[in-house]
Design a protein around this motif. Sequence first.
Motif, PDB file in Angstrom:
ATOM      1  N   LEU A  37      47.105 -78.193   4.429  1.00  0.00           N
ATOM      2  CA  LEU A  37      46.041 -78.836   5.184  1.00  0.00           C
ATOM      3  C   LEU A  37      46.407 -78.961   6.660  1.00  0.00           C
ATOM      4  O   LEU A  37      45.564 -78.764   7.545  1.00  0.00           O
ATOM      5  CB  LEU A  37      45.745 -80.223   4.591  1.00  0.00           C
ATOM      6  N   GLU A  38      47.678 -79.276   6.928  1.00  0.00           N
ATOM      7  CA  GLU A  38      48.127 -79.375   8.318  1.00  0.00           C
ATOM      8  C   GLU A  38      48.019 -78.024   9.006  1.00  0.00           C
ATOM      9  O   GLU A  38      47.563 -77.919  10.148  1.00  0.00           O
ATOM     10  CB  GLU A  38      49.570 -79.877   8.357  1.00  0.00           C
ATOM     11  N   ARG A  39      48.464 -76.968   8.287  1.00  0.00           N
ATOM     12  CA  ARG A  39      48.377 -75.627   8.862  1.00  0.00           C
ATOM     13  C   ARG A  39      46.918 -75.229   9.078  1.00  0.00           C
ATOM     14  O   ARG A  39      46.586 -74.604  10.096  1.00  0.00           O
ATOM     15  CB  ARG A  39      49.062 -74.619   7.936  1.00  0.00           C
ATOM     16  N   SER A  40      46.061 -75.578   8.131  1.00  0.00           N
ATOM     17  CA  SER A  40      44.640 -75.261   8.269  1.00  0.00           C
ATOM     18  C   SER A  40      44.037 -75.957   9.475  1.00  0.00           C
ATOM     19  O   SER A  40      43.248 -75.373  10.226  1.00  0.00           O
ATOM     20  CB  SER A  40      43.880 -75.661   7.001  1.00  0.00           C
ATOM     21  N   LEU A  87      45.262 -74.258  12.536  1.00  0.00           N
ATOM     22  CA  LEU A  87      44.564 -72.989  12.704  1.00  0.00           C
ATOM     23  C   LEU A  87      43.145 -73.218  13.216  1.00  0.00           C
ATOM     24  O   LEU A  87      42.668 -72.486  14.096  1.00  0.00           O
ATOM     25  CB  LEU A  87      44.534 -72.238  11.373  1.00  0.00           C
ATOM     26  N   ARG A  88      42.478 -74.250  12.681  1.00  0.00           N
ATOM     27  CA  ARG A  88      41.129 -74.560  13.148  1.00  0.00           C
ATOM     28  C   ARG A  88      41.131 -74.913  14.621  1.00  0.00           C
ATOM     29  O   ARG A  88      40.283 -74.439  15.398  1.00  0.00           O
ATOM     30  CB  ARG A  88      40.550 -75.718  12.329  1.00  0.00           C
ATOM     31  N   GLU A  89      42.095 -75.747  15.033  1.00  0.00           N
ATOM     32  CA  GLU A  89      42.178 -76.136  16.437  1.00  0.00           C
ATOM     33  C   GLU A  89      42.481 -74.934  17.325  1.00  0.00           C
ATOM     34  O   GLU A  89      41.930 -74.800  18.424  1.00  0.00           O
ATOM     35  CB  GLU A  89      43.248 -77.215  16.608  1.00  0.00           C
ATOM     36  N   ALA A  90      43.377 -74.050  16.842  1.00  0.00           N
ATOM     37  CA  ALA A  90      43.706 -72.850  17.614  1.00  0.00           C
ATOM     38  C   ALA A  90      42.487 -71.950  17.752  1.00  0.00           C
ATOM     39  O   ALA A  90      42.225 -71.386  18.828  1.00  0.00           O
ATOM     40  CB  ALA A  90      44.852 -72.095  16.942  1.00  0.00           C
TER      41      ALA A  90
END
Length: 333
Positions: free
Chosen positions: A135-138, A141-144
């Motif tokens: 979830l943190e990586r997601s 990734l969303r923010e990026a």
Amino acid sequence: MFDFGPSYRVLVVDDQATHRTITRKSLEQLGHRVVECAVPEQAAAVFKVVRPDLVLLDVEMPEHDGYWVARQLRAIEAGGWTPIIFLSSHHTDEDIWQGIHAGGDDYLAKPLSPQLLTAKLHAVHRLLQLRLKLLERSEQLREANERLAHVARHDALTGLLNRGGLDQALHEALQRCRHAGAPLSVMLIDVDHFKAYNDALGHVAGDAALRRVAQLLRDACPKPGDLAGRYGGEEFALLLPGTPRSGAMTLARGLLRIVASAAIPHPASSVGPHLSFSGGITTLVPDEASTAEGVLLCADEALYAAKSRGRNCFYSFEMQMDTAEQRDLLRGV
């Protein structure tokens, strides 16, 4: 015995009080907090309130079995995931398949083995930690992706929408105004004699002037839905959804006053001693035949007329561009 780590909130759903007591004591000895539910029909409501980290769910219950309860819980989560472990005295391959198919994650045979329960919880803990990392990586990734999308649609020098961003915004504004039957005004604005400005003062000063102009245009947008963008080079655009021709002309007069008040020196301008604007305006209530290309063409023709008539003025495509009224209303002072 495994060190399970942090304490979890566990929902135990079982119609047998003895079984619930045994399960609760086993979990509490491992440091977990337990919420009990004896009625399968109430499990979903308890789940909504408690929001447990884990569900231990008896399979054999009257009226509705554990598989039915699991499906209710999964429907509530709508994309989330709470581990569900079934408790049953039956644990054939068919039982396990039915449990997984109903939304469960694992199976424990009754009577409970404290050591096996600890091992299962340890596995669940690892899965929860992995899910948190995913979830943190997601989210990262969303923010990026949001940053990349912002960079792709905005001009690096001015921070305004770039040409691609303007094109997309114009298509969207046409659709919204067409659906609402509302007017849309578009302005194309050119900084007068900007090449001469760069030649006289240098590109560093020119970039600073473009940033100043961008800020003036951004601040001049009167409504939240209005958008300013850099159309290219020293050309800018304003998208004004819901603004009729009279409102666009009023804004144009205001822009001429604003840039005049800014008094940005322009030593190489034939218009005057300060930086000035020329602009073209087009206003329409979009229909099915309206296109972004057609709108920009009309605004560009009006901009050309403003330049050809001495600059430091705005012209409207929809009005006869050589009328005295237009000159009186929109010529800069």
